[in-house]
Scaffold this motif. Structure first.
Motif, mmCIF file in Angstrom:
data_model
loop_
_atom_site.group_PDB
_atom_site.id
_atom_site.type_symbol
_atom_site.label_atom_id
_atom_site.label_comp_id
_atom_site.label_asym_id
_atom_site.label_seq_id
_atom_site.Cartn_x
_atom_site.Cartn_y
_atom_site.Cartn_z
ATOM 1 N N ILE A 12 0.880 -1.175 0.000
ATOM 2 C CA ILE A 12 0.000 0.000 0.000
ATOM 3 C C ILE A 12 0.911 1.216 0.000
ATOM 4 N N ALA A 13 0.727 2.107 -0.971
ATOM 5 C CA ALA A 13 1.519 3.341 -1.049
ATOM 6 C C ALA A 13 0.574 4.534 -0.950
ATOM 7 N N VAL A 14 0.772 5.355 0.065
ATOM 8 C CA VAL A 14 -0.045 6.549 0.250
ATOM 9 C C VAL A 14 0.808 7.755 -0.101
ATOM 10 N N ILE A 15 0.298 8.573 -1.023
ATOM 11 C CA ILE A 15 1.031 9.733 -1.538
ATOM 12 C C ILE A 15 0.354 10.990 -0.998
ATOM 13 N N ASN A 16 1.124 11.837 -0.310
ATOM 14 C CA ASN A 16 0.578 13.040 0.298
ATOM 15 C C ASN A 16 0.857 14.258 -0.577
ATOM 16 N N ASN A 17 -0.190 14.759 -1.207
ATOM 17 C CA ASN A 17 -0.113 16.011 -1.973
ATOM 18 C C ASN A 17 -1.058 17.054 -1.373
ATOM 19 N N TYR A 18 -1.342 16.913 -0.076
ATOM 20 C CA TYR A 18 -2.301 17.788 0.596
ATOM 21 C C TYR A 18 -1.733 19.173 0.884
ATOM 22 N N ASN A 29 4.358 16.486 3.336
ATOM 23 C CA ASN A 29 3.846 16.887 2.028
ATOM 24 C C ASN A 29 4.824 16.493 0.922
ATOM 25 N N GLY A 30 4.290 15.937 -0.148
ATOM 26 C CA GLY A 30 5.102 15.550 -1.290
ATOM 27 C C GLY A 30 5.829 14.221 -1.118
ATOM 28 N N LYS A 31 5.576 13.521 -0.022
ATOM 29 C CA LYS A 31 6.251 12.251 0.251
ATOM 30 C C LYS A 31 5.296 11.076 0.088
ATOM 31 N N VAL A 32 5.884 9.883 0.025
ATOM 32 C CA VAL A 32 5.133 8.637 -0.093
ATOM 33 C C VAL A 32 5.492 7.748 1.086
ATOM 34 N N MET A 33 4.492 7.110 1.675
ATOM 35 C CA MET A 33 4.749 6.110 2.710
ATOM 36 C C MET A 33 4.209 4.783 2.199
ATOM 37 N N LYS A 34 5.069 3.756 2.266
ATOM 38 C CA LYS A 34 4.681 2.435 1.793
ATOM 39 C C LYS A 34 4.588 1.471 2.961
ATOM 40 N N SER A 35 3.665 0.522 2.839
ATOM 41 C CA SER A 35 3.497 -0.497 3.865
ATOM 42 C C SER A 35 3.199 -1.822 3.178
ATOM 43 N N VAL A 76 -8.774 -0.442 0.458
ATOM 44 C CA VAL A 76 -7.944 -0.893 -0.663
ATOM 45 C C VAL A 76 -7.845 -2.413 -0.628
ATOM 46 N N ASN A 77 -7.676 -2.984 -1.801
ATOM 47 C CA ASN A 77 -7.517 -4.421 -1.935
ATOM 48 C C ASN A 77 -6.073 -4.708 -2.335
ATOM 49 N N VAL A 78 -5.311 -5.310 -1.427
ATOM 50 C CA VAL A 78 -3.908 -5.620 -1.693
ATOM 51 C C VAL A 78 -3.841 -6.910 -2.511
ATOM 52 N N ILE A 79 -3.132 -6.837 -3.623
ATOM 53 C CA ILE A 79 -2.955 -7.961 -4.536
ATOM 54 C C ILE A 79 -1.489 -8.374 -4.498
ATOM 55 N N GLU A 80 -1.267 -9.662 -4.569
ATOM 56 C CA GLU A 80 0.084 -10.216 -4.479
ATOM 57 C C GLU A 80 1.044 -9.556 -5.460
ATOM 58 N N CYS A 81 2.164 -9.060 -4.941
ATOM 59 C CA CYS A 81 3.270 -8.463 -5.704
ATOM 60 C C CYS A 81 2.900 -7.173 -6.436
ATOM 61 N N GLU A 82 1.794 -6.540 -6.077
ATOM 62 C CA GLU A 82 1.398 -5.287 -6.726
ATOM 63 C C GLU A 82 1.401 -4.152 -5.712
ATOM 64 N N VAL A 83 1.448 -2.922 -6.238
ATOM 65 C CA VAL A 83 1.411 -1.717 -5.405
ATOM 66 C C VAL A 83 0.071 -1.038 -5.626
ATOM 67 N N VAL A 84 -0.654 -0.804 -4.539
ATOM 68 C CA VAL A 84 -1.915 -0.072 -4.577
ATOM 69 C C VAL A 84 -1.617 1.343 -4.101
ATOM 70 N N GLU A 85 -1.907 2.350 -4.942
ATOM 71 C CA GLU A 85 -1.629 3.741 -4.578
ATOM 72 C C GLU A 85 -2.903 4.453 -4.138
ATOM 73 N N TYR A 86 -2.757 5.306 -3.123
ATOM 74 C CA TYR A 86 -3.837 6.167 -2.669
ATOM 75 C C TYR A 86 -3.258 7.563 -2.511
ATOM 76 N N ARG A 87 -3.830 8.534 -3.231
ATOM 77 C CA ARG A 87 -3.325 9.910 -3.229
ATOM 78 C C ARG A 87 -4.233 10.829 -2.412
ATOM 79 N N ILE A 88 -3.596 11.650 -1.610
ATOM 80 C CA ILE A 88 -4.307 12.662 -0.824
ATOM 81 C C ILE A 88 -4.037 14.015 -1.462
ATOM 82 N N LYS A 89 -5.098 14.745 -1.778
ATOM 83 C CA LYS A 89 -4.956 16.077 -2.397
ATOM 84 C C LYS A 89 -5.633 17.106 -1.551
#
Length: 98
Positions: free
Chosen positions: A33-39, A57-63, A85-98
């Motif tokens: 799970i990658a959360v991108i902060n553009n707030y 701000n402007g950073k990404v946190m992955k888990s 979010v639905n985590v899928i094997e070996c994939e990155v799910v992105e969520y952006r905050i604006k």
């Protein structure tokens, strides 16, 4: 006899080429799970109500997480962003905050 030896070498070569070493994410059944902060300000990240950390701000946190559904909450009072979010094997799910 040479034909049999050649046939054995070909079979072994094809077997070696067709075998693929699995990635650790395949072995452990995890994705990211990658959360991108553009707030514009630092926000707090929570996954399934567990505080993961603060994202500048402007950073990404992955888990990395096991395959499945997760509730993602991003908090900067009075604002709260919620999603699932639905985590899928070996994939990155992105969520952006604006």
């Amino acid at each position: 006899m040479k034909k049999i030896a050649l046939l054995i070498v070909i079979i072994i070569s094809l077997t070696a080429v067709s075998c693929k070493v699995k990635n650790s994410c395949e072995l452990n059944h995890v994705g990211t799970i990658a959360v991108i902060n553009n707030y514009g300000e630092t926000v707090e990240l929570r996954i399934n109500n567990e505080k993961i950390g603060e994202i500048e701000n402007g950073k990404v946190m992955k888990s990395d997480r096991s395959v499945g559904k997760y509730d993602v909450n991003v908090v900067k009072f009075p604002n709260v962003w919620d999603t699932t979010v639905n985590v899928i094997e070996c994939e990155v799910v992105e969520y952006r905050i604006k």
